[in-house]
Design an enzyme around this catalytic site. Structure first.
Site, PDB file in Angstrom:
ATOM      1  N   HIS A  78       3.941  -1.009  13.759  1.00  0.00           N
ATOM      2  CA  HIS A  78       3.083  -1.424  12.635  1.00  0.00           C
ATOM      3  C   HIS A  78       3.751  -2.615  11.941  1.00  0.00           C
ATOM      4  CE1 HIS A  78       0.257  -0.974   9.319  1.00  0.00           C
ATOM      5  NE2 HIS A  78       1.255  -0.831   8.460  1.00  0.00           N
ATOM      6  N   HIS A  98       8.591   0.831   5.121  1.00  0.00           N
ATOM      7  CA  HIS A  98       8.399  -0.529   5.633  1.00  0.00           C
ATOM      8  C   HIS A  98       8.046  -1.459   4.471  1.00  0.00           C
ATOM      9  CE1 HIS A  98       4.326   1.201   5.722  1.00  0.00           C
ATOM     10  NE2 HIS A  98       3.800  -0.001   5.902  1.00  0.00           N
ATOM     11  N   ASP A 109       1.968  -2.146  -0.444  1.00  0.00           N
ATOM     12  CA  ASP A 109       1.500  -0.816  -0.836  1.00  0.00           C
ATOM     13  C   ASP A 109       2.485   0.275  -0.415  1.00  0.00           C
ATOM     14  OD1 ASP A 109       0.772  -1.190   1.879  1.00  0.00           O
ATOM     15  OD2 ASP A 109      -0.797   0.328   1.726  1.00  0.00           O
ATOM     16  N   HIS A 110       3.689  -0.134  -0.051  1.00  0.00           N
ATOM     17  CA  HIS A 110       4.768   0.812   0.254  1.00  0.00           C
ATOM     18  C   HIS A 110       6.064   0.478  -0.469  1.00  0.00           C
ATOM     19  CE1 HIS A 110       2.672   3.108   3.411  1.00  0.00           C
ATOM     20  NE2 HIS A 110       1.950   2.001   3.441  1.00  0.00           N
ATOM     21  N   ASP A 113       3.163   4.416   7.756  1.00  0.00           N
ATOM     22  CA  ASP A 113       1.950   4.000   8.454  1.00  0.00           C
ATOM     23  C   ASP A 113       2.119   3.992   9.969  1.00  0.00           C
ATOM     24  OD1 ASP A 113       0.806   3.632   5.987  1.00  0.00           O
ATOM     25  OD2 ASP A 113       0.623   1.462   6.120  1.00  0.00           O
ATOM     26  N   HIS A 168      -1.642   7.505   4.050  1.00  0.00           N
ATOM     27  CA  HIS A 168      -3.013   7.178   3.657  1.00  0.00           C
ATOM     28  C   HIS A 168      -3.972   8.313   4.020  1.00  0.00           C
ATOM     29  CE1 HIS A 168      -2.393   2.865   2.721  1.00  0.00           C
ATOM     30  NE2 HIS A 168      -1.477   2.920   3.674  1.00  0.00           N
ATOM     31  N   HIS A 203       5.420  -3.477   3.582  1.00  0.00           N
ATOM     32  CA  HIS A 203       4.111  -3.801   3.011  1.00  0.00           C
ATOM     33  C   HIS A 203       4.060  -3.466   1.510  1.00  0.00           C
ATOM     34  CE1 HIS A 203       1.996  -3.685   7.205  1.00  0.00           C
ATOM     35  NE2 HIS A 203       2.587  -4.835   6.957  1.00  0.00           N
TER      36      HIS A 203
END
Length: 255
Positions: A114, A56, A60-61, A133, A171, A58
């Site tokens: 999400h 996805h 941090d991805h 996530d 995570h 975000h």
């Protein structure tokens, strides 16, 4: 030969994954939270990153896509539904598509909720799924963009995978998730045992990921929103979607 999954910690609580196929020599980066960490870990293993599979949008991805692609020439695969917010894409994919790592095929699963376009990648021959996530050990992602019916439908797709599937989530949230799970489902003996094991692992600095789907089916409150006992406890008899929504809302404010 079987695939090799190299898991490592990065950023504050992310896990990075490099998946290597010894037969073809290909290596895929699952998401790119930290380009420097991924490149360093690949070098340590003696691998060349040839692909990136984003779950996805975000940062941090997907935030390391451009840097890794510049260094390696990797082909970037990303979910079509999130593509407008992801850099350096070579191919977009939707539910039912497949991507390949050597002779291994990964099926793309829609796990939106999400984010709207969130995908998971399921490698049936290796019995592993990279779920980003969407699902965590004893938890699920916050519902930032989707709806409860959409997210519940996504979790049902993951529930339908073979119970022996190993879930690689993004995570290390499991200790906090366990505290909420015990609040949500306190009479679940399997959950009590799982939570104790998690506490022990974290006390010894060990990861709690990957998670076995079979165990999550018995203990993860978000996957159990269709269980009559959970529905009754949360005041929504016969309504899994409302139960899921209530659980997600409660977790958002749980301390």
């Amino acid at each position: 030969m079987t695939l090799v999954v190299h898991q490592f910690a990065c950023l504050s609580d992310n896990y990075g994954y490099l998946v290597h196929d010894p037969a073809s020599g290909e290596t895929v980066a699952i998401d790119t939270p930290d380009a420097d960490a991924y490149l360093a870990e690949a070098e340590k293993q003696g691998w060349q990153i040839t692909q990136i599979w984003n779950t996805h949008w975000h940062p941090d991805h997907a935030g390391g896509n451009e840097a890794i692609k510049t260094q390696t020439g990797a082909i970037v695969v990303a979910p079509e539904g999130d593509a407008a917010r992801i850099a350096a894409i070579d191919r977009t994919v939707v539910a039912g598509d497949t991507v390949a790592l050597g002779e291994f095929a990964a099926t793309v699963i829609d796990v939106g909720g999400h984010t709207m376009g969130h995908n998971a990648y399921y490698l049936a021959d290796a019995s592993i799924a990279f779920v980003g996530d969407s699902l965590f050990a004893l938890g699920c992602g916050r519902m930032f963009e989707g709806t409860a019916p959409q997210f519940w439908a996504s979790l049902q797709r993951l529930k339908a995978l073979p119970p022996a599937t190993l879930l690689y989530c993004a995570h290390e949230y499991t200790a906090g998730n366990a505290r909420f799970a015990l609040h949500a489902d306190p009479d679940n003996a399997a959950l009590v045992a799982y939570a104790a094991e998690i506490a022990d692992r974290r006390a010894n600095g060990l990861p709690t990921v990957p998670a076995l789907l079979e165990r999550e089916l018995a203990t993860n409150p978000f996957l159990r929103a269709d269980d009559p006992a959970m529905e009754a406890r949360w005041g929504h008899d016969g309504d899994a979607v409302a139960t899921f929504a209530a659980l997600r809302s409660a977790k958002d404010s749980f301390r």
